[in-house]
Write a protein that holds these residues in place. Structure first.
Motif, short mmCIF file in Angstrom:
data_model
loop_
_atom_site.label_atom_id
_atom_site.label_comp_id
_atom_site.label_asym_id
_atom_site.label_seq_id
_atom_site.Cartn_x
_atom_site.Cartn_y
_atom_site.Cartn_z
N VAL A 155 0.84 -1.20 0.00
CA VAL A 155 0.00 0.00 0.00
C VAL A 155 0.88 1.25 0.00
N VAL A 156 1.83 1.29 0.91
CA VAL A 156 2.68 2.47 1.05
C VAL A 156 3.64 2.61 -0.13
N ALA A 157 4.15 1.48 -0.63
CA ALA A 157 5.06 1.53 -1.79
C ALA A 157 4.33 2.08 -3.02
N THR A 158 3.08 1.67 -3.20
CA THR A 158 2.29 2.22 -4.31
C THR A 158 2.11 3.72 -4.15
N ALA A 159 1.81 4.15 -2.92
CA ALA A 159 1.64 5.57 -2.66
C ALA A 159 2.91 6.35 -2.96
N ALA A 160 4.06 5.79 -2.56
CA ALA A 160 5.33 6.47 -2.80
C ALA A 160 5.64 6.55 -4.30
N ALA A 161 5.41 5.46 -5.02
CA ALA A 161 5.70 5.43 -6.46
C ALA A 161 4.79 6.37 -7.24
N ALA A 162 3.56 6.55 -6.76
CA ALA A 162 2.59 7.38 -7.49
C ALA A 162 2.70 8.86 -7.16
N ALA A 163 3.45 9.22 -6.12
CA ALA A 163 3.46 10.60 -5.64
C ALA A 163 3.92 11.59 -6.72
N LEU A 164 5.05 11.33 -7.33
CA LEU A 164 5.59 12.27 -8.32
C LEU A 164 4.70 12.37 -9.56
N PRO A 165 4.26 11.24 -10.16
CA PRO A 165 3.35 11.37 -11.30
C PRO A 165 2.05 12.10 -10.97
N LEU A 166 1.49 11.83 -9.79
CA LEU A 166 0.24 12.50 -9.42
C LEU A 166 0.48 13.99 -9.17
N GLY A 167 1.62 14.32 -8.56
CA GLY A 167 1.95 15.72 -8.36
C GLY A 167 2.09 16.45 -9.68
N ARG A 168 2.75 15.85 -10.64
CA ARG A 168 2.91 16.48 -11.95
C ARG A 168 1.56 16.57 -12.68
N LEU A 169 0.70 15.59 -12.45
CA LEU A 169 -0.63 15.65 -13.06
C LEU A 169 -1.41 16.84 -12.52
N GLY A 170 -1.36 17.05 -11.20
CA GLY A 170 -2.05 18.20 -10.62
C GLY A 170 -1.49 19.50 -11.15
N ALA A 171 -0.17 19.58 -11.31
CA ALA A 171 0.44 20.80 -11.85
C ALA A 171 0.04 21.01 -13.30
N ALA A 172 -0.03 19.94 -14.09
CA ALA A 172 -0.41 20.06 -15.50
C ALA A 172 -1.85 20.51 -15.65
N LEU A 173 -2.72 20.02 -14.78
CA LEU A 173 -4.13 20.41 -14.84
C LEU A 173 -4.36 21.83 -14.33
N GLY A 174 -3.43 22.33 -13.51
CA GLY A 174 -3.58 23.67 -12.95
C GLY A 174 -4.49 23.71 -11.75
#
Length: 308
Positions: A155-174
């Protein structure tokens, strides 16, 4: 500690936005993903340490390793740059209890602060359901108690691996609201699967891995995009806003663990699903409230310049 951490991260994001000449929302999303990714990586490392045979066989040795990690964290924290040194010197030490009182005051006067409640409850109740019922009643009987640590780490490893892509997705969406709504749906999916399927069906490796990944994505969104949205929503009330996050999610987790042995797992799953559904609606409302407040602020600034 957590309200201070949230406020420090928000101020660092502001400083980075000015230095790099990027939008503040993009800065909070980027730095939020870095912070949550590193934090979650540390968490999963601590969880995996308990599965190392040499350490697990000697509990006192494991405790010593954890104590050394805590001491090292305290030592390294002393070297963190103080981004508010000048302001803190001028204002002096804050009154005792100011963070708690300002958090309650913000919750009372700000609709945006109240919009945080459903997502915090979705995570809080979801975490209580995951650790209080799911691990004991589904993972343990299904694949063995020795595998509980592995599923929890997944669970935590998935959360760690997804953090950067999800952060960039939020930045791309504005904006973070669509990503936070996705995270709420992940929590809801986890609860829904437990509601409609029996433990024997879920207690197989394919199902367990899928559920762990789903909850991990929800956890990553809560740690990354949701907290970035808090920094965006409350640039002038950072401490109070992050205190609300910890207060709300902590209370939800405490209530979830308290009622876990007292109500049926089905009812607890229904509560988690309801919180997740409410979180999606609340994120839509929060996004509109924030957009309206931003537009009003920009209009006032333009009107002020024209008046001058």
């Amino acid at each position: 500690l957590w309200p201070a951490q949230g406020a420090y991260y928000a101020r660092c994001a502001e400083a980075y936005a000015k230095a790099a000449r990027v939008d503040r929302a993009a800065a909070t999303s980027l730095l939020g993903s870095y912070f949550s990714g590193l934090y979650l990586l540390g968490e999963v490392s601590m969880k995996l340490l308990s599965s190392v045979p040499a350490l697990a066989a000697v509990p006192k040795l494991l405790y010593a390793v954890y104590a050394a990690a805590a001491i090292a964290a305290a030592v390294f924290a002393c070297s963190v740059d103080d981004v508010d040194a000048a302001a803190r010197t001028e204002a002096g030490p804050p009154p005792w209890g100011r963070t708690a009182s300002s958090a309650l005051r913000l919750f009372a006067v700000s609709p945006l602060a109240r919009c945080l409640v459903p997502m915090n409850c979705a995570f809080g109740f979801g975490a209580a359901y995951l650790n209080g019922y799911f691990m004991a009643a589904v993972v343990g009987p299904g694949v063995g108690t020795r595998s509980i640590g592995f599923v929890s780490s997944l669970v935590v490893a998935t959360a760690a691996a997804a953090a950067l892509p999800l952060g960039r997705l939020g930045a791309a969406l504005g904006k973070q609201a669509p990503v936070v709504a996705f995270g709420a749906c992940c929590f809801g999916t986890f609860g829904l699967c437990n509601l409609i399927q029996d433990p024997d069906t879920l207690g197989t490796w394919p199902a367990l891995v899928g559920l762990a990944v789903a909850f991990g994505f929800g956890r990553s969104v809560w740690e990354t995009n949701f907290k970035a949205s808090v920094a965006d929503f409350f640039p002038n009330d950072k401490e109070a806003a992050f205190a609300n996050v910890q207060l709300q999610s902590g209370l939800a987790s405490a209530v979830g663990f308290f009622v876990n042995p007292r109500i049926s797992p089905q009812n607890l799953a229904r509560v988690a699903i309801a919180c997740a559904a409410a979180a999606v609606v609340a994120q839509v409302a929060a996004g509109r409230l924030h957009d309206a407040a931003t537009a009003a602020s920009q209009y006032s600034a333009v009107s002020g310049r024209e008046g001058v």
